[in-house]
Design a protein around this motif. Structure first.
Motif, PDB file in Angstrom:
ATOM      1  N   SER A  90      65.319  81.492  70.725  1.00  0.00           N
ATOM      2  CA  SER A  90      65.295  81.661  69.269  1.00  0.00           C
ATOM      3  C   SER A  90      65.167  80.347  68.519  1.00  0.00           C
ATOM      4  N   ASP A  91      65.239  79.212  69.216  1.00  0.00           N
ATOM      5  CA  ASP A  91      65.235  77.913  68.545  1.00  0.00           C
ATOM      6  C   ASP A  91      63.874  77.508  67.998  1.00  0.00           C
ATOM      7  N   THR A  92      62.819  78.253  68.318  1.00  0.00           N
ATOM      8  CA  THR A  92      61.475  77.805  67.979  1.00  0.00           C
ATOM      9  C   THR A  92      61.099  78.046  66.520  1.00  0.00           C
ATOM     10  N   ASN A  93      61.950  78.692  65.736  1.00  0.00           N
ATOM     11  CA  ASN A  93      61.629  78.997  64.341  1.00  0.00           C
ATOM     12  C   ASN A  93      62.015  77.835  63.432  1.00  0.00           C
ATOM     13  N   ALA A  94      61.173  76.813  63.402  1.00  0.00           N
ATOM     14  CA  ALA A  94      61.406  75.647  62.545  1.00  0.00           C
ATOM     15  C   ALA A  94      60.089  75.246  61.897  1.00  0.00           C
ATOM     16  N   GLY A  95      59.448  76.237  61.261  1.00  0.00           N
ATOM     17  CA  GLY A  95      58.082  76.083  60.786  1.00  0.00           C
ATOM     18  C   GLY A  95      57.851  74.988  59.775  1.00  0.00           C
ATOM     19  N   ALA A  96      58.876  74.606  58.990  1.00  0.00           N
ATOM     20  CA  ALA A  96      58.689  73.621  57.927  1.00  0.00           C
ATOM     21  C   ALA A  96      58.804  72.184  58.431  1.00  0.00           C
ATOM     22  N   LEU A  97      59.082  71.997  59.693  1.00  0.00           N
ATOM     23  CA  LEU A  97      59.223  70.661  60.264  1.00  0.00           C
ATOM     24  C   LEU A  97      58.038  70.346  61.172  1.00  0.00           C
ATOM     25  N   THR A  98      57.738  69.069  61.300  1.00  0.00           N
ATOM     26  CA  THR A  98      56.681  68.654  62.213  1.00  0.00           C
ATOM     27  C   THR A  98      57.227  68.550  63.635  1.00  0.00           C
ATOM     28  N   VAL A  99      56.314  68.443  64.583  1.00  0.00           N
ATOM     29  CA  VAL A  99      56.701  68.276  65.986  1.00  0.00           C
ATOM     30  C   VAL A  99      57.578  67.043  66.157  1.00  0.00           C
ATOM     31  N   GLU A 100      57.183  65.944  65.530  1.00  0.00           N
ATOM     32  CA  GLU A 100      57.959  64.708  65.643  1.00  0.00           C
ATOM     33  C   GLU A 100      59.347  64.870  65.045  1.00  0.00           C
ATOM     34  N   GLU A 101      59.447  65.557  63.897  1.00  0.00           N
ATOM     35  CA  GLU A 101      60.745  65.742  63.242  1.00  0.00           C
ATOM     36  C   GLU A 101      61.672  66.609  64.077  1.00  0.00           C
ATOM     37  N   VAL A 102      61.137  67.667  64.661  1.00  0.00           N
ATOM     38  CA  VAL A 102      61.968  68.535  65.506  1.00  0.00           C
ATOM     39  C   VAL A 102      62.439  67.780  66.741  1.00  0.00           C
ATOM     40  N   THR A 103      61.547  67.041  67.368  1.00  0.00           N
ATOM     41  CA  THR A 103      61.919  66.270  68.552  1.00  0.00           C
ATOM     42  C   THR A 103      62.994  65.244  68.213  1.00  0.00           C
ATOM     43  N   ALA A 104      62.879  64.624  67.042  1.00  0.00           N
ATOM     44  CA  ALA A 104      63.842  63.611  66.617  1.00  0.00           C
ATOM     45  C   ALA A 104      65.246  64.180  66.438  1.00  0.00           C
ATOM     46  N   LEU A 105      65.358  65.503  66.232  1.00  0.00           N
ATOM     47  CA  LEU A 105      66.686  66.118  66.111  1.00  0.00           C
ATOM     48  C   LEU A 105      67.498  65.941  67.394  1.00  0.00           C
ATOM     49  N   GLY A 106      66.807  65.720  68.501  1.00  0.00           N
ATOM     50  CA  GLY A 106      67.504  65.488  69.755  1.00  0.00           C
ATOM     51  C   GLY A 106      68.292  64.193  69.782  1.00  0.00           C
ATOM     52  N   ARG A 107      68.060  63.311  68.828  1.00  0.00           N
ATOM     53  CA  ARG A 107      68.786  62.043  68.780  1.00  0.00           C
ATOM     54  C   ARG A 107      70.072  62.131  67.944  1.00  0.00           C
ATOM     55  N   GLN A 108      70.359  63.292  67.354  1.00  0.00           N
ATOM     56  CA  GLN A 108      71.550  63.432  66.513  1.00  0.00           C
ATOM     57  C   GLN A 108      72.862  63.062  67.188  1.00  0.00           C
ATOM     58  N   PRO A 109      73.049  63.344  68.482  1.00  0.00           N
ATOM     59  CA  PRO A 109      74.316  62.932  69.116  1.00  0.00           C
ATOM     60  C   PRO A 109      74.535  61.422  69.092  1.00  0.00           C
ATOM     61  N   TYR A 110      73.473  60.667  68.841  1.00  0.00           N
ATOM     62  CA  TYR A 110      73.573  59.206  68.837  1.00  0.00           C
ATOM     63  C   TYR A 110      73.502  58.628  67.421  1.00  0.00           C
ATOM     64  N   THR A 111      72.862  59.350  66.503  1.00  0.00           N
ATOM     65  CA  THR A 111      72.685  58.832  65.140  1.00  0.00           C
ATOM     66  C   THR A 111      73.571  59.521  64.122  1.00  0.00           C
ATOM     67  N   GLY A 112      74.080  60.734  64.444  1.00  0.00           N
ATOM     68  CA  GLY A 112      74.779  61.530  63.450  1.00  0.00           C
ATOM     69  C   GLY A 112      73.769  62.343  62.660  1.00  0.00           C
ATOM     70  N   PHE A 113      74.245  63.358  61.936  1.00  0.00           N
ATOM     71  CA  PHE A 113      73.345  64.286  61.246  1.00  0.00           C
ATOM     72  C   PHE A 113      72.451  63.575  60.234  1.00  0.00           C
TER      73      PHE A 113
END
Length: 257
Positions: A90-113
């Motif tokens: 179900s995680d694939t519904n992020a239509g308003a974000l780009t591929v790069e922006e979605v991938t960058a969410l994976g860095r949140q554990p290191y950068t914070g929200f």
């Protein structure tokens, strides 16, 4: 080989007040770096419950999950996010974000929200996008991608977390045949290239057997069977995967008939 994740006498299920519903009892399994483990079982066998428990998305009824030498129950959410990445269908519904922006969410554990990406973070994001083969889609919006492309973005996001363990719940369930093959082969390659322990649940037995190193078999009301692919097949355990159904495992075809 030292396990990166282990369970010891783990019991999964649900609590409602003082009542407990046991789904699977006394699970003792290991996951190793660079290996793909496929979790197989009929609907209702408890695969999703086990995955949620291993990812600390629900509490075990008893027993423990140990990752990198630490008990999951004693870790913070940030610590967990640096050790386990999870991909849900179900995680694939992020239509308003780009591929790069979605991938960058994976860095949140290191950068914070609201944290800003460092040069190292951006390098990891770009490397993750390259690794899953979607560099040409980097600036595209998720809404414009095919289902298979979106799933690869979700895998890139999980990869960007740089966790030793990645878990995926039915990652190919809504994909066409070609995309299923593509995603499964991708996961096999990423496990080895990044020394990641990958656990995925799937109903696609043939594809699971083509890429898996280890198998976990779940049967409702029966102990979980685990071992290397060759051991599980040789033991005849595959024939017990769908009890009461008119199917048998064909070792030559590596699938059910």
């Amino acid at each position: 080989m030292t396990a990166i994740l282990s369970t010891r006498h783990l019991t999964t299920g649900y609590r409602q007040g003082h009542n407990e519903t046991v789904v699977t009892d006394d699970i003792n399994v290991d996951m190793h770096a660079g290996k793909v483990t496929c979790l197989l079982g009929a609907n209702g066998a408890g695969k999703s419950t086990l995955l949620r428990t291993l990812a600390s998305q629900q509490s075990p009824l008893s027993g423990s999950v140990i990752i990198a030498g630490h008990d999951l129950d004693r870790m913070s959410r940030t610590e967990l996010a640096r050790l386990i990445s999870v991909v849900h269908t179900s995680d694939t519904n992020a239509g308003a974000l780009t591929v790069e922006e979605v991938t960058a969410l994976g860095r949140q554990p290191y950068t914070g929200f609201f944290g800003r990406l460092s040069a190292e973070d951006r390098d990891i994001v770009n490397e993750s996008i390259e690794a899953v083969g979607i560099a040409a889609l980097s600036s595209r919006y998720m809404a414009t991608l095919s289902d298979g492309e979106r799933q690869k973005v979700m895998i890139a996001r999980a990869l960007a977390q740089r966790t030793p363990v990645m878990m995926l719940d039915e990652p190919t369930s809504f994909l066409d045949v070609a995309s299923r093959l593509d995603v499964m082969r991708l996961l096999s390659r990423l496990a080895k290239e990044f020394s990641t322990a990958i656990l995925l649940s799937t109903h696609d037995v043939g594809q699971a057997l083509s890429i898996s190193d280890d198998l976990w078999l779940m049967r409702k009301g029966a102990p979980l069977a685990s071992g290397t692919k060759s051991h599980i097949i040789a033991s005849g355990e595959m024939d017990n995967l769908f009890p009461g159904r008119n199917v048998r495992f064909d070792p030559a075809a590596m699938d059910f008939r």
